[in-house]
Structure formats: structure tokens, C-alpha cells
Design an enzyme around this catalytic site. Structure first.
Site, short mmCIF file in Angstrom:
data_model
loop_
_atom_site.label_atom_id
_atom_site.label_comp_id
_atom_site.label_asym_id
_atom_site.label_seq_id
_atom_site.Cartn_x
_atom_site.Cartn_y
_atom_site.Cartn_z
CB ILE A 12 -3.36 5.43 2.90
CG1 ILE A 12 -2.22 4.41 3.00
CG2 ILE A 12 -3.83 5.82 4.30
CD1 ILE A 12 -0.89 5.03 3.40
CG PHE A 25 -0.25 0.07 2.54
CD1 PHE A 25 -0.03 1.29 3.18
CD2 PHE A 25 0.19 -1.09 3.17
CE1 PHE A 25 0.61 1.36 4.40
CE2 PHE A 25 0.84 -1.04 4.40
CZ PHE A 25 1.04 0.19 5.02
CB CYS A 26 1.77 3.86 -1.63
SG CYS A 26 0.80 3.80 -3.16
CB THR A 27 -0.02 8.44 -0.30
OG1 THR A 27 1.12 8.47 0.54
CG2 THR A 27 -0.97 9.57 0.10
#
Length: 277
Positions: free
Chosen positions: A208, A179-181
Site C-alpha cells: 500500500i 496486498f499488505c502495508t
């Protein structure tokens, strides 16, 4: 007045990306938008802010306008609000990549991991056979993350390759979730791991931000704040602007760019997984 913020990206073939720069700048200027957009042969990545009407006009142009000619037909879009204009000016930049990894084999237009919607993310990351990796920079991880996720301890996304070479094994780590922003870094990381022979790679669709938007706080496994690359600094559940994000977690000045304090060394042994013994 409140402003609407649009974060967007898509991996798409844009061989004419250089010629798109000035027409896109003209559109954004006419709509009085501020923020940053990166253009490259592999697609577009940006965050822009303006009035609600201006953002709606921008999205219409990106998805259906003549400039991109229907090539942005799968645009990943997320909207949030800002009490004040979160950008100082408009920047339209040309890049080799819309998110820099530096490996030609990592091409999300050819192969990409399995997209996981926010509603299904909790079940995936709590499974005992899933290795969860936060693909963001160490200072972002320090502000907030999913408990049990591996922090690669990187200062820029381009270092993810070195982390993977040192710490990840496609035989041992057969099920990886990242996952990332906003989804762009973990999407490209998934293409990279697939090119390295990892058999089962997942990534959080919309990142996210989409998770914080869609998953009720009472059901959320997210802890802390989500750093964003604008003057708001951090968002919380419901994509609410956090009033006083910790200044100690702020990035170095040269890293505040669109879609980084050093953290603990990465641990992929399973010791930090919530279901590990």
C-alpha cells in the site's frame, strides 16, 4: 527537525543472521538511527528513522557494504517523512521468520507470486475474475483498504493459513491478488498459496505504501488511512503523515511491531467485489 523513515525487507538466505546482529546494531548506533530490524535465516525486515544522510548511509551499507556481502541485492525500500522521531529506541531482534506465518513450505526464495506494480494494480483488482484479499490484520483493514477486498478477519498474520483453509479453494479461486502495508506479508502469502496449488497468484509490489506514493490521489482506489507500526500511526496519499488518525482503530499494545480491532468475517463469495452482481 524532520526525519527520514526507511521501511525495507528482502527474503534472502542469511544462515549467519545471528552473527549479523551486533555489527548491524553498531552501524545503526553510529548513524543515530532508531526503529526496529528483524533478522532471520530467511532475510531482513525493518523500519528505521534518522537524518537523511544517516538513512542514505544505511542503505549503502545494506546493499553494498561488507556486512551483508551483496546478499541484499533486491532490497524492497520505501521512504517517508516524520515531523518528529517516530521511534523511542533501536531494536535489532533475531526471529525464526522475518514475518511469521509458521509454514515451511511458504518460501519466497523458492517460489513467489507475480509482482504487480502500483501503476497496474487498479486494472487487476477491478477485473471481475480477480479475488482481492487484504492480508493485514482486522484493525488495519478497519482504518483503510481497497473497496471490495476480502478482510480475512485475522488478529495476526499467522492466522492467514486458517483463513485460507476455511475460505479459499484453488479450483474456485483461480486468480487471487493480495496486498499488505509494505509488501512482505502478501509476498509470503503468495508463496503459501502457490504451495497449496493456487494457479494464479498476484501481489502488490511495495504494498500500500508504494501505491500511495506512486498513484495520484485522483486515480486512487484506496479509501481511508494506512496504519504504520510507529508513532505516526497512519499515512495517506503521497505518504503524508495524517494529523489525527482515529484512536478507536489503534491496535492492542502488544501488536505494535515492525512489518492489528476485530473485523467482519471473511467473505470470498464475490458479493463484496466491485464488479459482482
Amino acid at each position: 527537525m524532520p526525519y527520514k523513515v526507511a521501511a525495507f525487507y528482502q527474503f534472502a538466505a542469511l544462515p549467519d543472521f545471528r552473527e549479523l546482529r551486533e555489527p548491524l546494531r553498531a552501524i545503526c548506533t553510529r548513524l543515530e538511527l532508531k526503529g526496529s530490524v528483524l533478522l532471520a535465516h530467511e532475510g531482513v525486515n525493518g523500519t528505521l528513522a534518522g537524518s537523511e544522510e544517516a538513512i542514505a548511509a544505511l542503505v549503502e551499507e545494506l546493499e553494498h557494504g561488507a556486512l551483508f556481502g551483496g546478499r541484499l541485492d533486491n532490497l524492497e525500500l520505501k521512504f517517508s517523512a516524520a515531523l518528529a522521531m517516530p521511534f523511542q529506541r533501536l531494536k535489532i531482534r533475531l526471529r525464526k521468520e522475518i514475518v511469521t506465518l509458521g509454514d515451511g513450505n511458504a518460501d519466497p526464495t523458492r517460489q513467489v507470486g507475480i509482482y504487480v506494480d502500483a501503476a497496474d494494480w487498479n486494472a487487476l483488482i477491478t477485473a471481475s475474475d480477480t479475488l482481492v484479499i487484504d492480508t493485514r490484520n482486522a484493525f488495519e483493514v478497519a482504518m483503510g483498504t481497497f473497496p471490495g477486498a476480502v478482510d480475512p478477519g485475522i488478529r495476526s498474520f499467522g492466522q492467514f493459513k486458517d483463513f485460507a483453509a476455511r475460505q479459499l479453494d484453488p479450483v474456485k479461486h483461480r486468480r487471487v491478488a493480495m496486498f499488505c502495508t509494505g509488501g512482505i506479508r502478501c509476498e509470503k502469502a503468495s508463496a503459501y498459496l502457490l504451495s497449496r496449488g493456487f494457479p494464479e497468484v498476484y501481489h502488490l509490489r511495495g504494498g500500500i505504501l508504494k501505491y500511495l506514493e506512486d498513484v495520484p490521489e485522483a486515480e486512487s482506489r484506496w479509501r481511508g488511512q494506512c496504519f504504520v507500526f510507529d508513532d505516526r500511526l497512519a499515512l495517506g496519499h503521497g505518504l503524508r503523515e495524517r494529523p489525527n488518525p482515529p484512536t478507536s482503530a489503534a491496535p492492542p499494545a502488544d501488536t505494535q511491531r515492525p512489518h492489528r480491532r476485530a473485523g467482519n468475517a471473511a467473505d470470498v463469495s464475490g458479493r463484496n467485489h466491485p464488479n459482482a452482481e
